[in-house]
Design a protein around this motif. Structure first.
Motif, mmCIF file in Angstrom:
data_model
loop_
_atom_site.group_PDB
_atom_site.id
_atom_site.type_symbol
_atom_site.label_atom_id
_atom_site.label_comp_id
_atom_site.label_asym_id
_atom_site.label_seq_id
_atom_site.Cartn_x
_atom_site.Cartn_y
_atom_site.Cartn_z
ATOM 1 N N ILE A 69 -22.032 80.936 -6.665
ATOM 2 C CA ILE A 69 -21.573 80.071 -5.580
ATOM 3 C C ILE A 69 -20.699 78.946 -6.128
ATOM 4 O O ILE A 69 -19.676 78.598 -5.545
ATOM 5 N N GLY A 70 -21.097 78.379 -7.253
ATOM 6 C CA GLY A 70 -20.333 77.294 -7.860
ATOM 7 C C GLY A 70 -18.917 77.694 -8.217
ATOM 8 O O GLY A 70 -17.992 76.873 -8.168
ATOM 9 N N GLN A 71 -18.722 78.963 -8.534
ATOM 10 C CA GLN A 71 -17.378 79.446 -8.846
ATOM 11 C C GLN A 71 -16.457 79.382 -7.626
ATOM 12 O O GLN A 71 -15.248 79.274 -7.764
ATOM 13 N N LEU A 72 -17.037 79.416 -6.426
ATOM 14 C CA LEU A 72 -16.228 79.356 -5.200
ATOM 15 C C LEU A 72 -15.536 78.017 -5.037
ATOM 16 O O LEU A 72 -14.434 77.940 -4.516
ATOM 17 N N ASP A 73 -16.224 76.942 -5.453
ATOM 18 C CA ASP A 73 -15.627 75.622 -5.270
ATOM 19 C C ASP A 73 -15.556 74.815 -6.568
ATOM 20 O O ASP A 73 -15.351 73.613 -6.540
ATOM 21 N N GLY A 74 -15.720 75.484 -7.698
ATOM 22 C CA GLY A 74 -15.515 74.849 -8.993
ATOM 23 C C GLY A 74 -16.510 73.767 -9.355
ATOM 24 O O GLY A 74 -16.146 72.774 -9.982
ATOM 25 N N VAL A 75 -17.762 73.931 -8.991
ATOM 26 C CA VAL A 75 -18.787 72.955 -9.351
ATOM 27 C C VAL A 75 -19.919 73.641 -10.106
ATOM 28 O O VAL A 75 -20.097 74.856 -10.028
ATOM 29 N N ASN A 76 -20.674 72.841 -10.834
ATOM 30 C CA ASN A 76 -21.851 73.329 -11.544
ATOM 31 C C ASN A 76 -23.072 72.956 -10.717
ATOM 32 O O ASN A 76 -23.391 71.778 -10.587
ATOM 33 N N LEU A 77 -23.728 73.930 -10.135
ATOM 34 C CA LEU A 77 -24.880 73.685 -9.264
ATOM 35 C C LEU A 77 -26.177 73.931 -10.025
ATOM 36 O O LEU A 77 -26.291 74.895 -10.778
ATOM 37 N N VAL A 78 -27.158 73.051 -9.804
ATOM 38 C CA VAL A 78 -28.458 73.156 -10.455
ATOM 39 C C VAL A 78 -29.533 72.970 -9.389
ATOM 40 O O VAL A 78 -29.459 72.032 -8.598
ATOM 41 N N PRO A 79 -30.552 73.846 -9.365
ATOM 42 C CA PRO A 79 -31.619 73.669 -8.369
ATOM 43 C C PRO A 79 -32.495 72.475 -8.752
ATOM 44 O O PRO A 79 -33.048 72.418 -9.836
ATOM 45 N N LEU A 80 -32.608 71.494 -7.844
ATOM 46 C CA LEU A 80 -33.400 70.296 -8.125
ATOM 47 C C LEU A 80 -34.630 70.197 -7.233
ATOM 48 O O LEU A 80 -35.718 69.944 -7.702
ATOM 49 N N ASP A 81 -34.483 70.360 -5.968
ATOM 50 C CA ASP A 81 -35.539 70.160 -4.989
ATOM 51 C C ASP A 81 -36.071 71.526 -4.581
ATOM 52 O O ASP A 81 -35.688 72.072 -3.556
#
Length: 155
Positions: free
Chosen positions: A80-92
């Motif tokens: 999913i992060g590749q779609l908008d160029g961000v690094n996503l991490v599960p926190l909650d």
């Protein structure tokens, strides 16, 4: 199913990825959460009175390999992060129990609200044919929320 919402605006994107977990994995998570809830209890104060849920933090559930779950989720987040160029991490990360019989509070459903993060993720563990209603609702996509009577937004 796994859904993501980019920041709330007309350019928001929703991504649905079916079968993040197998049925057996989902059933094992549900069974372990139910056993934990029966012995220790389900939490309900994480969001205060406005958005009460019955939930248990994933890492607290005995019998669940939370590291393996995080790895699977992280793989999806990378896609999913590749779609908008961000690094996503599960926190909650919580297992949340909802019950239509209990109504608005104590795990019945959440009032309409806006999450604090830029992305929202939801993984449905139950088979989608085993219940009606529920899930994540995006007002921009559909003005009607099936089965709901309260459409007022709360914070």
């Amino acid at each position: 199913r796994f859904c993501s919402q980019l920041p709330l605006n007309l350019a928001s994107t929703i991504v649905e990825i079916p079968e993040v977990f197998s049925a057996a994995e989902c059933n094992a998570i549900i069974a372990a959460a139910d056993a934990h809830g029966a012995s220790v209890g389900w939490g309900s104060g994480r969001h205060g009175k406005a958005l009460q849920t019955d939930d248990i933090q994933l890492r607290d559930i005995a019998g669940v390999n939370s590291a393996a779950i995080y790895r699977k989720v992280q793989n999806v987040l990378e896609q999913i992060g590749q779609l908008d160029g961000v690094n996503l991490v599960p926190l909650d990360t919580y297992v949340v129990r909802y019950s239509a019989e209990r109504g608005e509070t104590a795990g019945g459903y959440l009032k309409l609200h806006t999450d604090l993060g830029t992305h929202t993720f939801s993984i449905m563990l139950n088979d989608l044919d085993s219940y009606t209603g529920g899930g994540v609702y995006f007002p921009l996509l559909s003005p009607e929320r099936p089965g709901a009577t309260d459409t007022s937004e709360s914070s």
